[in-house]
Design a protein around this motif. Sequence first.
Motif, mmCIF file in Angstrom:
data_model
loop_
_atom_site.group_PDB
_atom_site.id
_atom_site.type_symbol
_atom_site.label_atom_id
_atom_site.label_comp_id
_atom_site.label_asym_id
_atom_site.label_seq_id
_atom_site.Cartn_x
_atom_site.Cartn_y
_atom_site.Cartn_z
ATOM 1 N N GLY A 101 -19.937 24.404 -36.991
ATOM 2 C CA GLY A 101 -20.023 22.956 -36.873
ATOM 3 C C GLY A 101 -21.344 22.535 -36.279
ATOM 4 N N ILE A 102 -21.400 21.296 -35.843
ATOM 5 C CA ILE A 102 -22.625 20.728 -35.295
ATOM 6 C C ILE A 102 -22.329 19.944 -34.021
ATOM 7 N N MET A 103 -23.381 19.632 -33.293
ATOM 8 C CA MET A 103 -23.274 18.730 -32.156
ATOM 9 C C MET A 103 -23.623 17.332 -32.647
ATOM 10 N N SER A 104 -22.780 16.385 -32.339
ATOM 11 C CA SER A 104 -23.006 15.013 -32.768
ATOM 12 C C SER A 104 -24.225 14.414 -32.077
ATOM 13 N N ALA A 105 -25.023 13.693 -32.826
ATOM 14 C CA ALA A 105 -26.092 12.889 -32.249
ATOM 15 C C ALA A 105 -25.666 11.428 -32.192
ATOM 16 N N ILE A 106 -24.408 11.173 -32.577
ATOM 17 C CA ILE A 106 -23.858 9.824 -32.516
ATOM 18 C C ILE A 106 -22.966 9.697 -31.289
ATOM 19 N N ASP A 107 -22.021 10.611 -31.126
ATOM 20 C CA ASP A 107 -21.195 10.665 -29.918
ATOM 21 C C ASP A 107 -21.957 11.566 -28.941
ATOM 22 N N PHE A 108 -22.961 11.002 -28.286
ATOM 23 C CA PHE A 108 -23.995 11.781 -27.620
ATOM 24 C C PHE A 108 -24.548 11.029 -26.412
ATOM 25 N N THR A 109 -24.859 11.753 -25.358
ATOM 26 C CA THR A 109 -25.585 11.184 -24.222
ATOM 27 C C THR A 109 -26.748 12.100 -23.885
ATOM 28 N N LEU A 110 -27.756 11.513 -23.269
ATOM 29 C CA LEU A 110 -28.933 12.261 -22.871
ATOM 30 C C LEU A 110 -29.393 11.718 -21.524
ATOM 31 N N ASP A 111 -29.545 12.589 -20.551
ATOM 32 C CA ASP A 111 -30.013 12.193 -19.231
ATOM 33 C C ASP A 111 -31.269 12.982 -18.899
ATOM 34 N N ILE A 112 -32.193 12.321 -18.217
ATOM 35 C CA ILE A 112 -33.429 12.958 -17.788
ATOM 36 C C ILE A 112 -33.496 12.858 -16.276
ATOM 37 N N GLU A 113 -33.693 14.006 -15.649
ATOM 38 C CA GLU A 113 -33.770 14.054 -14.191
ATOM 39 C C GLU A 113 -35.061 14.727 -13.772
ATOM 40 N N LYS A 114 -35.540 14.358 -12.588
ATOM 41 C CA LYS A 114 -36.694 15.008 -11.984
ATOM 42 C C LYS A 114 -36.157 16.007 -10.969
ATOM 43 N N GLU A 115 -36.549 17.259 -11.122
ATOM 44 C CA GLU A 115 -36.056 18.333 -10.267
ATOM 45 C C GLU A 115 -37.233 18.878 -9.440
ATOM 46 N N ALA A 116 -37.141 18.709 -8.118
ATOM 47 C CA ALA A 116 -38.205 19.191 -7.235
ATOM 48 C C ALA A 116 -38.248 20.716 -7.271
ATOM 49 N N ASP A 117 -39.465 21.251 -7.304
ATOM 50 C CA ASP A 117 -39.660 22.695 -7.315
ATOM 51 C C ASP A 117 -40.979 22.975 -6.602
ATOM 52 N N PRO A 118 -40.996 23.937 -5.687
ATOM 53 C CA PRO A 118 -42.237 24.217 -4.958
ATOM 54 C C PRO A 118 -43.387 24.649 -5.872
ATOM 55 N N LYS A 119 -43.080 25.147 -7.052
ATOM 56 C CA LYS A 119 -44.121 25.561 -8.005
ATOM 57 C C LYS A 119 -44.581 24.406 -8.895
ATOM 58 N N GLY A 120 -43.985 23.250 -8.726
ATOM 59 C CA GLY A 120 -44.288 22.068 -9.544
ATOM 60 C C GLY A 120 -43.000 21.437 -10.028
ATOM 61 N N ASP A 121 -42.929 20.129 -9.947
ATOM 62 C CA ASP A 121 -41.709 19.424 -10.368
ATOM 63 C C ASP A 121 -41.350 19.787 -11.803
ATOM 64 N N ARG A 122 -40.034 19.781 -12.065
ATOM 65 C CA ARG A 122 -39.523 20.171 -13.373
ATOM 66 C C ARG A 122 -38.800 18.996 -14.017
ATOM 67 N N VAL A 123 -38.826 18.982 -15.326
ATOM 68 C CA VAL A 123 -38.097 17.992 -16.114
ATOM 69 C C VAL A 123 -36.763 18.628 -16.486
ATOM 70 N N LYS A 124 -35.677 17.955 -16.142
ATOM 71 C CA LYS A 124 -34.349 18.456 -16.489
ATOM 72 C C LYS A 124 -33.743 17.493 -17.504
ATOM 73 N N ILE A 125 -33.443 18.008 -18.673
ATOM 74 C CA ILE A 125 -32.881 17.199 -19.746
ATOM 75 C C ILE A 125 -31.474 17.701 -20.024
ATOM 76 N N ILE A 126 -30.520 16.786 -19.955
ATOM 77 C CA ILE A 126 -29.118 17.135 -20.154
ATOM 78 C C ILE A 126 -28.621 16.408 -21.398
ATOM 79 N N MET A 127 -28.314 17.190 -22.435
ATOM 80 C CA MET A 127 -27.786 16.617 -23.667
ATOM 81 C C MET A 127 -26.308 16.966 -23.767
ATOM 82 N N SER A 128 -25.514 15.993 -24.117
ATOM 83 C CA SER A 128 -24.087 16.215 -24.263
ATOM 84 C C SER A 128 -23.623 15.518 -25.541
ATOM 85 N N GLY A 129 -23.235 16.328 -26.511
ATOM 86 C CA GLY A 129 -22.771 15.767 -27.774
ATOM 87 C C GLY A 129 -21.413 16.340 -28.142
ATOM 88 N N LYS A 130 -20.594 15.530 -28.747
ATOM 89 C CA LYS A 130 -19.288 15.966 -29.193
ATOM 90 C C LYS A 130 -19.460 17.050 -30.269
#
Length: 146
Positions: free
Chosen positions: A110-139
């Motif tokens: 099957g597939i992950m829906s891009a219609i029944d879908f959420t996407l969150d972007i968070e900033k994650e502190a890291d001593p080596k340099g801040d990181r981009v955290k992307i959370i995708m959740s699809g049905k």
Amino acid sequence: MSLPEITQTLLKAKKEKGLSFADLEKILGRDEVWIAAVFYRQASASEEEAKLLLEALELGPIYIKELTECPVKGLGPIVPTDPLIYRFYEIMQVYGFPIKDVIQEKFGDGIMSAIDFTLDIEKEADPKGDRVKIIMSGKFLPYKKW
């Protein structure tokens, strides 16, 4: 990439008002990524959402119709040249099949829906340099047999 006139107008008003997408999230009660998608005409707003957005940006109701129309989605048939957007293209080139295999091992064919879908972007502190955290959740949508 040339941006639609409505996108340019919305981005200019947002900048002039000193607003972030997170600020608009508080006003509209919708996720900041979804609001950004409305700006770029990758999502459509309801009439109420369009009114709230335009009020926050101090733009007239002239744009309500355009913001509520169904958009034409996608970047087009070209490889993206913006370095940040290209990285997602590159991620899919390198990890697309591995991601597909892992999803299908866990869920089946099957597939992950891009219609029944959420996407969150968070900033994650890291001593080596801040990181981009992307959370995708699809049905998960299994392929049907017929």
